[in-house]
Structure formats: structure tokens, C-alpha cells
Design an enzyme around this catalytic site. Sequence first.
Site, short mmCIF file in Angstrom:
data_model
loop_
_atom_site.label_atom_id
_atom_site.label_comp_id
_atom_site.label_asym_id
_atom_site.label_seq_id
_atom_site.Cartn_x
_atom_site.Cartn_y
_atom_site.Cartn_z
N HIS A 17 0.84 -1.21 0.00
CA HIS A 17 0.00 0.00 0.00
C HIS A 17 0.87 1.26 0.00
O HIS A 17 0.59 2.23 -0.70
CB HIS A 17 -0.88 0.07 1.26
CG HIS A 17 -1.95 -0.96 1.35
ND1 HIS A 17 -2.16 -1.71 2.49
CD2 HIS A 17 -2.89 -1.36 0.47
CE1 HIS A 17 -3.19 -2.52 2.31
NE2 HIS A 17 -3.65 -2.33 1.09
N LYS A 41 -17.51 -5.97 6.24
CA LYS A 41 -16.30 -6.69 6.66
C LYS A 41 -16.15 -6.57 8.17
O LYS A 41 -16.73 -5.71 8.80
CB LYS A 41 -15.08 -6.09 5.96
CG LYS A 41 -15.09 -6.33 4.46
CD LYS A 41 -13.76 -5.94 3.83
CE LYS A 41 -13.77 -6.25 2.35
NZ LYS A 41 -12.54 -5.82 1.67
N ARG A 91 -2.01 -6.38 -7.99
CA ARG A 91 -0.86 -7.21 -7.66
C ARG A 91 -0.63 -8.30 -8.70
O ARG A 91 0.45 -8.44 -9.22
CB ARG A 91 -1.06 -7.85 -6.28
CG ARG A 91 -0.89 -6.87 -5.15
CD ARG A 91 -1.40 -7.44 -3.87
NE ARG A 91 -2.79 -7.86 -4.04
CZ ARG A 91 -3.54 -8.39 -3.11
NH1 ARG A 91 -3.03 -8.59 -1.91
NH2 ARG A 91 -4.78 -8.73 -3.33
N SER A 129 -3.23 -7.77 3.04
CA SER A 129 -3.52 -7.51 4.46
C SER A 129 -3.97 -8.78 5.17
O SER A 129 -3.61 -9.04 6.32
CB SER A 129 -4.59 -6.43 4.60
OG SER A 129 -4.13 -5.21 4.09
O1 PNS Z 1 -8.90 -2.69 0.21
P1 PNS Z 1 -10.19 -3.24 -0.34
O2 PNS Z 1 -10.99 -3.91 0.75
O3 PNS Z 1 -9.98 -4.12 -1.54
O4 PNS Z 1 -11.02 -1.95 -0.82
C1 PNS Z 1 -12.29 -2.11 -1.40
C2 PNS Z 1 -13.04 -0.76 -1.41
C3 PNS Z 1 -13.12 -0.20 -0.03
C4 PNS Z 1 -12.30 0.21 -2.32
C5 PNS Z 1 -14.47 -1.02 -1.98
O5 PNS Z 1 -15.06 -2.06 -1.26
C6 PNS Z 1 -15.34 0.23 -1.89
O6 PNS Z 1 -15.19 1.14 -2.67
N1 PNS Z 1 -16.28 0.24 -0.90
C7 PNS Z 1 -17.16 1.34 -0.68
C8 PNS Z 1 -18.60 0.95 -1.05
C9 PNS Z 1 -18.80 1.03 -2.54
O7 PNS Z 1 -18.64 2.05 -3.17
N2 PNS Z 1 -19.18 -0.12 -3.14
C10 PNS Z 1 -19.37 -0.18 -4.59
C11 PNS Z 1 -18.08 -0.57 -5.30
S1 PNS Z 1 -17.50 -2.16 -4.72
#
Ligand code: PNS
Length: 160
Positions: A17, A41, A91, A129
Site C-alpha cells: 500500500h 467486513k 498485484r 492484508s
Molecule cells: O482494500 P479493499 O478492501 O480491496 O477496498 C475495497 C473498497 C473499499 C475500495 C471497496 O469495497 C469500496 O469502494 N467500498 C465502498 C462501497 C462502494 O462504493 N461499493 C461499490 C463498489 S465495490
Amino acid sequence: MRIGIYPGSFDPLTNGHLDITERAKKICDKLIIAVAKNSAKHPLFSVDERIGMLRECCKCENDQVEIASFEGLLVDFCRQKGVSFIIRGLRAIVDFEYEYAIALLNKTLAPEIETMFLLSKSEYSFISSNMVKEVAAYGGDITSLVPQFVHKKLREKYSR
Ligand code: PNS
């Protein structure tokens, strides 16, 4: 002014990150590093703890870099903040399907916002993570995977 956002769970922040953060800073006038408050989560670290890790390890909060958290849809937060592009790290090919779906969904919800992918450096391409948490939970050595501050925080969590 081109405002980019690097969103994620950052539970916890890893060296992968941090690398994306450094490189993302170079391609936007302003970068928002945003911790998602994702109720679906069950994070190990609270949003405040994750923000604290970013502040401590990036040491980059200034006029160009903002560290924030958001709840709800990412695109709504982007619109609120005037963000024009979302930055995500890729990745390996296994990430692609997941990232592709999120990017298309966000594009459908907010056509004016682009998603850009930065390829992880090869030395970080296997770090996640979740794996860091698993190794730390079993007492394995994670010194090369996360910043020292995060290492300390993980030790505190798992020594209880
Ligand atoms: O680090 P991660 O868990 O892969 O990040 C995922 C994240 C937080 C970027 C994604 O889940 C997100 O944008 N969540 C906010 C809710 C949202 O907008 N959902 C629609 C797109 S998945």
C-alpha cells in the site's frame, strides 16, 4: 486541479500500500487516501487505528495529501470531494476480476470518474492484508511486509 483518491480497507496498511501511495502522489495534484468504513467486513483495526497507521507511516499529510475515511458509496465520496480518478493497486492476475468488476460498477454509477491501476512492484505483489494478519496471528515474521509501526500494532493485537 486533478484530485485522485486511493481507497481501501487498509486493515492493516502494508508495504505494498505504501508503495502505491508514493507513486500515486506523483500522478495527481492532490491525493486523498481514504479508509472505507465497510460494515460488511469485520476489520481487525478500527477506522481510527487505520487512519493512525496511515498518518504515522506515510508522514505525508500536507496540502497535497489528505487522509480521510468514508462511509457509503465510494463514488458519492468522490463527487463530494471533487475527485476525478480512483487509483487502485493491481498485484497479480487474481486481483483483476475483482478490480474489473468494481471499476465497471463505479463507472456505471459515476461515468465522469475514471479508475486507474498501478501495478504493484514485484517484491510486494504477494502481500495482502489478510495474509499479513494470518502470519502475525500465528507469530510469524512480518517485518519485511509491513511498516514497523504496523508491526508493533499487530503484535499488540495478537498478544492479548
Ligand atoms: O482494500 P479493499 O478492501 O480491496 O477496498 C475495497 C473498497 C473499499 C475500495 C471497496 O469495497 C469500496 O469502494 N467500498 C465502498 C462501497 C462502494 O462504493 N461499493 C461499490 C463498489 S465495490
